[in-house]
Write a protein that holds these residues in place. Structure first.
Motif, PDB file in Angstrom:
ATOM      1  N   LEU A 161       0.628 -18.789   3.080  1.00  0.00           N
ATOM      2  CA  LEU A 161       0.245 -19.062   1.612  1.00  0.00           C
ATOM      3  C   LEU A 161      -1.078 -18.120   1.521  1.00  0.00           C
ATOM      4  O   LEU A 161      -1.308 -17.843   0.433  1.00  0.00           O
ATOM      5  N   ALA A 162      -1.958 -17.965   2.460  1.00  0.00           N
ATOM      6  CA  ALA A 162      -3.145 -17.417   2.295  1.00  0.00           C
ATOM      7  C   ALA A 162      -2.833 -16.041   2.014  1.00  0.00           C
ATOM      8  O   ALA A 162      -3.636 -15.428   1.430  1.00  0.00           O
ATOM      9  N   ASN A 163      -1.616 -15.497   2.563  1.00  0.00           N
ATOM     10  CA  ASN A 163      -1.409 -14.169   2.558  1.00  0.00           C
ATOM     11  C   ASN A 163      -0.783 -13.877   0.921  1.00  0.00           C
ATOM     12  O   ASN A 163      -1.267 -13.244   0.132  1.00  0.00           O
ATOM     13  N   ARG A 164       0.114 -14.792   0.720  1.00  0.00           N
ATOM     14  CA  ARG A 164       0.794 -14.488  -0.507  1.00  0.00           C
ATOM     15  C   ARG A 164      -0.005 -14.885  -1.654  1.00  0.00           C
ATOM     16  O   ARG A 164       0.002 -13.965  -2.926  1.00  0.00           O
ATOM     17  N   LEU A 165      -0.954 -15.969  -1.716  1.00  0.00           N
ATOM     18  CA  LEU A 165      -1.753 -16.297  -2.854  1.00  0.00           C
ATOM     19  C   LEU A 165      -2.798 -15.456  -3.148  1.00  0.00           C
ATOM     20  O   LEU A 165      -3.784 -15.165  -4.233  1.00  0.00           O
ATOM     21  N   SER A 166      -3.406 -14.609  -2.197  1.00  0.00           N
ATOM     22  CA  SER A 166      -4.353 -13.771  -2.244  1.00  0.00           C
ATOM     23  C   SER A 166      -4.073 -12.320  -2.700  1.00  0.00           C
ATOM     24  O   SER A 166      -4.822 -11.406  -2.876  1.00  0.00           O
ATOM     25  N   VAL A 167      -2.861 -11.937  -2.744  1.00  0.00           N
ATOM     26  CA  VAL A 167      -2.232 -10.606  -2.834  1.00  0.00           C
ATOM     27  C   VAL A 167      -2.523 -10.238  -4.228  1.00  0.00           C
ATOM     28  O   VAL A 167      -2.888  -8.979  -4.482  1.00  0.00           O
ATOM     29  N   ASP A 168      -2.722 -11.098  -5.338  1.00  0.00           N
ATOM     30  CA  ASP A 168      -2.847 -10.782  -6.723  1.00  0.00           C
ATOM     31  C   ASP A 168      -4.403 -10.605  -6.988  1.00  0.00           C
ATOM     32  O   ASP A 168      -4.440 -10.598  -8.429  1.00  0.00           O
ATOM     33  N   GLY A 169      -5.041 -11.028  -6.439  1.00  0.00           N
ATOM     34  CA  GLY A 169      -6.520 -11.079  -6.635  1.00  0.00           C
ATOM     35  C   GLY A 169      -7.257 -12.637  -6.838  1.00  0.00           C
ATOM     36  O   GLY A 169      -8.201 -12.645  -6.898  1.00  0.00           O
ATOM     37  N   SER A 170      -6.182 -13.414  -6.768  1.00  0.00           N
ATOM     38  CA  SER A 170      -6.780 -14.645  -6.956  1.00  0.00           C
ATOM     39  C   SER A 170      -7.779 -15.177  -5.650  1.00  0.00           C
ATOM     40  O   SER A 170      -7.392 -14.706  -4.596  1.00  0.00           O
ATOM     41  N   THR A 171      -8.825 -15.973  -5.821  1.00  0.00           N
ATOM     42  CA  THR A 171      -9.690 -16.308  -4.666  1.00  0.00           C
ATOM     43  C   THR A 171      -8.951 -17.516  -4.095  1.00  0.00           C
ATOM     44  O   THR A 171      -8.551 -18.558  -4.341  1.00  0.00           O
ATOM     45  N   VAL A 172      -9.085 -17.411  -2.519  1.00  0.00           N
ATOM     46  CA  VAL A 172      -8.399 -18.421  -1.817  1.00  0.00           C
ATOM     47  C   VAL A 172      -9.268 -18.929  -0.579  1.00  0.00           C
ATOM     48  O   VAL A 172      -9.933 -17.750   0.068  1.00  0.00           O
ATOM     49  N   CYS A 173      -9.570 -20.023  -0.377  1.00  0.00           N
ATOM     50  CA  CYS A 173     -10.462 -20.480   0.666  1.00  0.00           C
ATOM     51  C   CYS A 173      -9.327 -21.004   1.768  1.00  0.00           C
ATOM     52  O   CYS A 173      -8.725 -22.151   1.503  1.00  0.00           O
TER      53      CYS A 173
END
Length: 543
Positions: free
Chosen positions: A28-40
């Motif tokens: 999830l961290a990989n996929r959700l951060s790929v488009d520039g969204s900030t992820v913690c």
């Protein structure tokens, strides 16, 4: 709670907050951060720096190490001979993919079709197959079923022992087909396991998915960050409170502008939901927890594979028992360092056999494992002092169901874990038939030259009652826990999430891990959990 509220003024804010970095969280961290969204990404354990987390054989050193694994255990019952059964779960970057047995096993087509039939559109085999394929990098097999360009290497065994070949021949002689790809068109048969190993190294999700994403400035990974509560405004999840495990008096918080995603696994996820006020109202109130929303299914429906191993003393051959000692181990270390086939680059189980406990069944209902090694009292971790081989067995789809429930409002207290192993009579009958089959395969003509004597369950154990008693005394968890926040429609009173993995009755909160499985897959659950995360990332991003 006042300390946590005070920290909200200075809390960092992200688009997504993910709790848990295991089979699901790292993807999830990989996929959700790929488009520039900030992820913690919050991980309760330490970074995955230990060599034992990367050398495949290192699982023996890590799975029972509290630094890298939650040392959970089940509640004792008469059906487990009064024993607490260890159920360790990963507690480091990569979660259980950093400590598990490395087997890559998706399950049968029928497993996922059943999920869809239970009222979960989008989860049939044809729906989920693209998500298995897109994350997989596999050589061999049919392109219709296997992925070629994903992040996760799935390899074949490169260390072949003559005892394994003899076992496979004996199984084929007994009627099981040799199956070159149990993750392809059909599962049934015997052959070598596929593993998440590449060039001699363990391929955890921390290595394959999280590692490549760590350089993104929009992804923030916090280790030693144990989540203690999901933060709500009304029924909307807005963030997560967490602490450093060694600094329990200093709570902090991170806020989520879009969603909070819980990916802690089938034990820690229901624990965190209950601590946060989601669960059975009377139960939560009995633990001093303020109810945010009643969801009776939180923590219920726990399922696990209960496995039993038959052990034989070997003659006329070295086994892995001897190869890990003295000069032999030095030689294996050298081979591993030189990238040559070595026992240090193996999964604990080498050979699979998927079979039916009764001929009238349409599909296999049992999974067996074989290895030219044996363990004291049949428990993986301590090798016997004599040459040995082991055939294990478990029931694919146990009907016994249990629960995970917090004992108190203390987030640092382990929850009560009760899988109710062998509670259902069909589970008992199926496992007894499985033990008989494992013993039969170990006594095949092809293994005659290696068979010395059976040490477990032993020559005198013959009747169904005796075999069941043996299973009660020596059976162990396969660490395949699932189902404690299961997926289902809103009118299913025990469903926790909907078919898009959104938690019923609240906003901006999802669960993405093995706890959402509505029924047990006929497999080790890791591959299916990774698929769930891969699919969930699309569900989340389409908002």
């Amino acid at each position: 709670m006042k300390q946590v509220n005070a920290s909200l003024q200075d809390a960092e804010s992200f688009d997504y907050v993910i709790v848990g970095s295991g089979a699901a969280g790292s993807i999830l961290a990989n996929r959700l951060s790929v488009d520039g969204s900030t992820v913690c990404l919050l991980e309760a354990g330490p970074p995955d720096r230990s060599l034992f987390l990367h050398m495949p054989a290192g699982y023996i050193k890590s799975v029972f190490n509290p630094k890298y694994a939650w040392q959970f255990s089940s509640e004792p019952t008469e059906l487990t001979n009064g024993r607490r059964i260890p159920v360790p779960q990963g507690r480091t970057l990569g979660g259980s993919t950093s400590i598990n047995g490395l087997v890559y096993n998706r399950g049968q087509r029928a497993d996922f079709d059943h999920w869809a039939e239970l009222g979960n559109p989008g989860w049939s085999y044809e729906d989920v197959l693209p998500y298995f394929k897109s994350m997989e990098r596999r050589t061999g097999g049919d392109d219709r079923y296997r992925g070629r360009s994903g992040e996760l290497p799935v390899s074949d065994i490169d260390w072949i022992h003559p005892i394994c070949e003899a076992f496979i021949k004996g199984a084929v002689d007994s009627g099981l087909p040799r199956n070159p790809d149990y993750n392809g068109a059909e599962q049934a048969g015997v052959g070598y396991f596929q593993r998440t190993i590449d060039n001699g190294w363990r391929m955890s999700t921390a290595k394959t998915f999280l590692g490549p994403a760590r350089s993104r400035p929009n992804l923030h990974v916090k280790t030693y960050a144990q989540a203690t509560r999901i933060l709500f405004e009304g029924r909307k999840a807005i963030g997560v409170a967490y602490v450093h495990p060694g600094r329990q008096s200093e709570p902090k918080a991170v806020l989520a502008r879009r969603e909070v995603i819980i990916a802690c696994g089938a034990i820690n996820t229901p624990k965190l939901l209950q601590l946060s006020g989601l669960g059975s109202a009377p139960f939560l109130q009995s633990r001093g927890i303020e109810v945010v929303h009643e969801l009776r299914g939180v923590g219920e429906n726990l399922s696990d594979h209960y496995s039993v191993r038959a052990v034989v003393k070997v003659k006329n051959s070295q086994t892995m028992n001897e190869l890990v000692k003295g000069m032999n181990l030095g030689g294996q270390l050298l081979r591993w360092a030189l990238k040559k086939p070595s026992i240090l680059a193996l999964s604990p189980s080498l050979v699979h056999y998927f079979c039916k406990s009764s001929p009238e069944l349409a599909l296999p209902d049992m999974q067996g494992v074989f290895t030219p090694a044996s363990y004291k009292e049949g428990y993986v971790g301590m090798l016997d002092d004599f040459p040995g081989m082991t055939a294990g067995i478990w029931q694919h789809r146990p009907e016994s169901r249990g629960y995970v429930r917090i004992k108190s409002a203390d987030p640092f207290e382990d929850p009560m874990i009760q899988p109710n192993y062998l509670e259902h009579p069909n589970d008992q009958n199926t496992l007894v038939r499985g033990i008989r089959l494992a013993r039969k395969l170990l006594r095949s003509r092809a293994l005659d030259q290696y068979f010395d004597k059976e040490t477990l369950p032993g020559e005198l154990c013959e009747s169904d009652d005796e075999l069941l008693s043996f299973a009660k005394r020596y059976g162990v968890s396969s660490y395949h826990v699932n189902g404690t926040a299961r997926m289902g429609a809103a009118d299913d009173r025990f469903a926790v999430v909907d078919h898009e993995l959104r938690v019923h009755g609240v906003q901006s909160l999802r669960v993405v891990d093995s706890s959402v499985m509505p029924s047990m897959p006929s497999a080790n659950v890791c591959a299916a959990t990774m698929m769930i995360a891969n699919k969930a990332s699309d569900l989340i991003r389409k908002r």
